[in-house]
Design an enzyme around this catalytic site. Structure first.
Site, mmCIF file in Angstrom:
data_model
loop_
_atom_site.group_PDB
_atom_site.id
_atom_site.type_symbol
_atom_site.label_atom_id
_atom_site.label_comp_id
_atom_site.label_asym_id
_atom_site.label_seq_id
_atom_site.Cartn_x
_atom_site.Cartn_y
_atom_site.Cartn_z
ATOM 1 N N SER A 10 10.917 8.567 9.760
ATOM 2 C CA SER A 10 10.902 8.475 11.224
ATOM 3 C C SER A 10 12.257 8.952 11.716
ATOM 4 C CB SER A 10 10.696 7.024 11.647
ATOM 5 O OG SER A 10 11.004 6.854 13.013
ATOM 6 N N TYR A 44 11.904 -2.234 10.835
ATOM 7 C CA TYR A 44 11.180 -0.949 10.737
ATOM 8 C C TYR A 44 12.165 0.202 10.540
ATOM 9 C CZ TYR A 44 8.437 3.128 12.044
ATOM 10 O OH TYR A 44 7.837 4.365 12.044
HETATM 11 N N1 LIG Z 1 3.569 7.278 15.953
HETATM 12 C C1 LIG Z 1 4.881 7.323 15.959
HETATM 13 O O1 LIG Z 1 5.514 7.320 17.027
HETATM 14 C C2 LIG Z 1 5.622 7.442 14.660
HETATM 15 C C3 LIG Z 1 6.955 7.879 14.694
HETATM 16 C C4 LIG Z 1 7.660 7.981 13.507
HETATM 17 C C5 LIG Z 1 7.052 7.676 12.308
HETATM 18 N N2 LIG Z 1 5.749 7.241 12.281
HETATM 19 C C6 LIG Z 1 5.154 6.910 10.988
HETATM 20 O O2 LIG Z 1 3.979 7.681 10.805
HETATM 21 C C7 LIG Z 1 3.141 7.043 9.846
HETATM 22 C C8 LIG Z 1 1.721 7.077 10.367
HETATM 23 O O3 LIG Z 1 1.612 6.300 11.544
HETATM 24 P P1 LIG Z 1 0.807 6.788 12.825
HETATM 25 O O4 LIG Z 1 1.795 7.059 13.900
HETATM 26 O O5 LIG Z 1 -0.149 7.848 12.471
HETATM 27 O O6 LIG Z 1 0.084 5.421 13.229
HETATM 28 P P2 LIG Z 1 -1.422 4.940 13.065
HETATM 29 O O7 LIG Z 1 -2.338 5.832 13.816
HETATM 30 O O8 LIG Z 1 -1.404 3.486 13.398
HETATM 31 O O9 LIG Z 1 -1.730 5.145 11.529
HETATM 32 C C9 LIG Z 1 -1.279 4.282 10.524
HETATM 33 C C10 LIG Z 1 -2.102 4.539 9.286
HETATM 34 O O10 LIG Z 1 -1.622 3.680 8.241
HETATM 35 C C11 LIG Z 1 -2.698 2.943 7.721
HETATM 36 N N3 LIG Z 1 -2.275 1.625 7.283
HETATM 37 C C12 LIG Z 1 -1.600 0.694 8.004
HETATM 38 N N4 LIG Z 1 -1.464 -0.427 7.290
HETATM 39 C C13 LIG Z 1 -2.080 -0.201 6.097
HETATM 40 C C14 LIG Z 1 -2.302 -0.995 4.939
HETATM 41 N N5 LIG Z 1 -1.874 -2.256 4.870
HETATM 42 N N6 LIG Z 1 -2.969 -0.454 3.900
HETATM 43 C C15 LIG Z 1 -3.442 0.820 3.969
HETATM 44 N N7 LIG Z 1 -3.256 1.627 5.033
HETATM 45 C C16 LIG Z 1 -2.597 1.106 6.084
HETATM 46 C C17 LIG Z 1 -3.696 2.814 8.881
HETATM 47 O O11 LIG Z 1 -5.008 2.636 8.386
HETATM 48 P P3 LIG Z 1 -5.858 1.270 8.409
HETATM 49 O O12 LIG Z 1 -5.468 0.505 9.630
HETATM 50 O O13 LIG Z 1 -7.275 1.760 8.414
HETATM 51 O O14 LIG Z 1 -5.508 0.580 7.135
HETATM 52 C C18 LIG Z 1 -3.567 4.189 9.516
HETATM 53 O O15 LIG Z 1 -4.377 5.116 8.849
HETATM 54 C C19 LIG Z 1 3.721 5.638 9.651
HETATM 55 O O16 LIG Z 1 4.426 5.605 8.437
HETATM 56 C C20 LIG Z 1 4.666 5.483 10.823
HETATM 57 O O17 LIG Z 1 5.717 4.602 10.532
HETATM 58 C C21 LIG Z 1 5.031 7.132 13.435
#
Ligand SMILES: NC(=O)c1ccc[n+]([C@@H]2O[C@H](COP(=O)([O-])OP(=O)(O)OC[C@H]3O[C@@H](n4cnc5c(N)ncnc54)[C@H](OP(=O)(O)O)[C@@H]3O)[C@@H](O)[C@H]2O)c1
Length: 266
Positions: free
Chosen positions: A145, A158
């Site tokens: 991130s 985080y």
């Molecule tokens: N969105 C942002 O602003 C942002 C910015 C920087 C970095 N990120 C990073 O990007 C990555 C993806 O996040 P996203 O933004 O795409 O959010 P998201 O739409 O909430 O996706 C998160 C994914 O992780 C899975 N997940 C969460 N907990 C889990 C668990 N216990 N076991 C297995 N799978 C799990 C969820 O699937 P299930 O709920 O179906 O398990 C979902 O597929 C993360 O590492 C996040 O920290 C996001």
């Protein structure tokens, strides 16, 4: 009796939504390799798998697993092997954050966040590398991130987990170069996904300025193919890590806090 060789596959954790789903869609279009989609929400994974199979004629496997559980990495690897697959590309994307005062966060959520964002990710990297060394080929994309560069009040744990991912991945990328393996950390800024609902990061400035998950996915995959160790997607976010070097750390922490506190009328 000779065993049939394992088929190379790309494993994507957190493929049920957001950035992981966008990466799966791009890989299906651009690379046509067998995919393994991993997350907890089976129906979402099944729907995506069916769509990608029909559109692109790929083999897509679904593994429903809670990656916050200690031992989940081992379980995932066993499930992949049972499908007759070897991991050629690992996308460590599953993760979550929480926007709250550290003292008010339930300890079990903090532990789950650390387990998912850091421990499972590290265990998966450790488990796949021997096979990649053997083939002198492999790719690992770890989703960090922009907060990996900057500590952040209300996202204290985080941001620290993402700092870990960034530091670990950058070092690993250098170690693995001699084995022909590409390792990349992608550091997205605020991105339009369910991350913000899960984190309780609504009504904040960072919850309003958002990149698209597809732009993040495209940028991450480009960097992975090129073998770049770190990529910050998006024109606005790209210069931030460089600029932060010239700002006193306390000012960086203050600026970050402005982005994550809720606005008064939220
Ligand atoms: N969105 C942002 O602003 C942002 C910015 C920087 C970095 N990120 C990073 O990007 C990555 C993806 O996040 P996203 O933004 O795409 O959010 P998201 O739409 O909430 O996706 C998160 C994914 O992780 C899975 N997940 C969460 N907990 C889990 C668990 N216990 N076991 C297995 N799978 C799990 C969820 O699937 P299930 O709920 O179906 O398990 C979902 O597929 C993360 O590492 C996040 O920290 C996001």
């Amino acid at each position: 009796m000779s065993r049939s060789p394992l088929l190379p596959a790309t494993v994507i954790t957190g493929a049920s939504s957001g950035i992981g789903e966008a990466i799966a869609r791009r890989l299906a279009t651009e690379e046509k390799q067998t995919l393994v989609l991993v997350a907890r929400r089976t129906e979402k994974l099944d729907a995506l798998a069916t769509e990608l199979q029909q559109k692109h004629g790929l083999r897509v496997y679904v593994i429903s697993l809670d990656l916050e559980k200690p031992g989940a990495a081992r379980e995932l690897l066993q499930a992949v092997a049972l499908c007759g697959l070897s991991i050629d590309t690992l996308i460590n994307n599953a993760g979550f954050g929480l926007n709250d005062a550290f003292s008010e966060m339930p300890l079990d959520r903090i532990q789950a966040m650390m387990q998912l964002n850091m421990i499972t990710l590290t265990e998966l990297c450790h488990a796949v590398l021997p096979g990649m060394h053997e083939h002198r080929h492999g790719r690992i994309l770890n989703v960090a991130s922009i907060l990996g560069f900057q500590s952040c009040p209300r996202f204290a744990v985080y941001a620290a987990t993402k700092s870990f991912v960034l530091s670990f991945t950058e070092a690993l990328a250098r170690e693995e170069r001699r084995h022909g393996i590409h390792v990349t950390a992608v550091c997205p800024g605020s991105t339009r996904t369910s991350f913000h609902d899960v984190a309780g990061n609504t009504g904040t400035v960072s919850g309003k300025i958002m990149n698209s998950p597809d732009m993040v996915a495209a940028s991450a995959l480009r960097a992975l193919r090129r073998g770049n160790a770190v990529i910050v997607p998006g024109l606005f976010n790209k210069p931030l890590p460089f600029l932060l070097r010239f700002v006193p750390r306390s000012l960086g922490v203050f600026a970050a806090s402005l982005l994550v506190y809720r606005t008064r009328n939220a």
